[in-house]
Every structure is written in structure tokens, then in C-alpha cells.
Motif scaffolding. Structure first.
Motif: not given
Length: 65
Positions: A1-15
Motif C-alpha cells: 500500500m502506498t500513498g495517503n488519503g481517504p480514497y483507494a484504487t485497487t488492482a486485484r491480480h496475482r497480488v
């Protein structure tokens, strides 16, 4: 996990990859990049498996109920 803030982008693949953003606009821009680039060419998903999530702490959840 990187960054800071109340919004998250996610990519669900191998990890699971999670990047936090300070504004909705920044998160939307980041999601457009991963949707259009297939996670930088590391997967064939081209938009599938990517999410934009607004994070709330427990106090915000209670106030919204």
C-alpha cells in the motif's frame, strides 16, 4: 500500500495492489490510468479487477447512518 488519503484504487491480480489518494479527482485519474494501461502492461485485465473505494473511519460511518 502506498500513498495517503481517504480514497483507494485497487488492482486485484496475482497480488492486491492498493494506492491511497487525497482527493476523489486524484483517485479517478489514477483509476483511468490503470484501466487503460492494464496495470502498466503487467496484466491483460484492461479495467477488470480495478476498483475505486472511499475509505471511512468508524466515526464517519456512524455519522452517515
Amino acid at each position: 500500500m502506498t500513498g495517503n488519503g481517504p480514497y483507494a484504487t485497487t488492482a486485484r491480480h496475482r497480488v492486491l495492489t492498493v494506492e491511497l489518494h487525497p482527493t476523489l479527482e486524484a483517485a479517478e485519474a489514477a483509476k483511468r490510468v490503470i484501466d487503460s494501461s492494464g496495470c502498466g502492461g503487467k496484466c491483460p485485465c484492461t479495467g477488470r479487477g480495478h476498483e475505486l473505494i472511499r475509505l471511512l473511519d468508524p466515526a464517519q460511518m456512524e455519522a452517515a447512518a
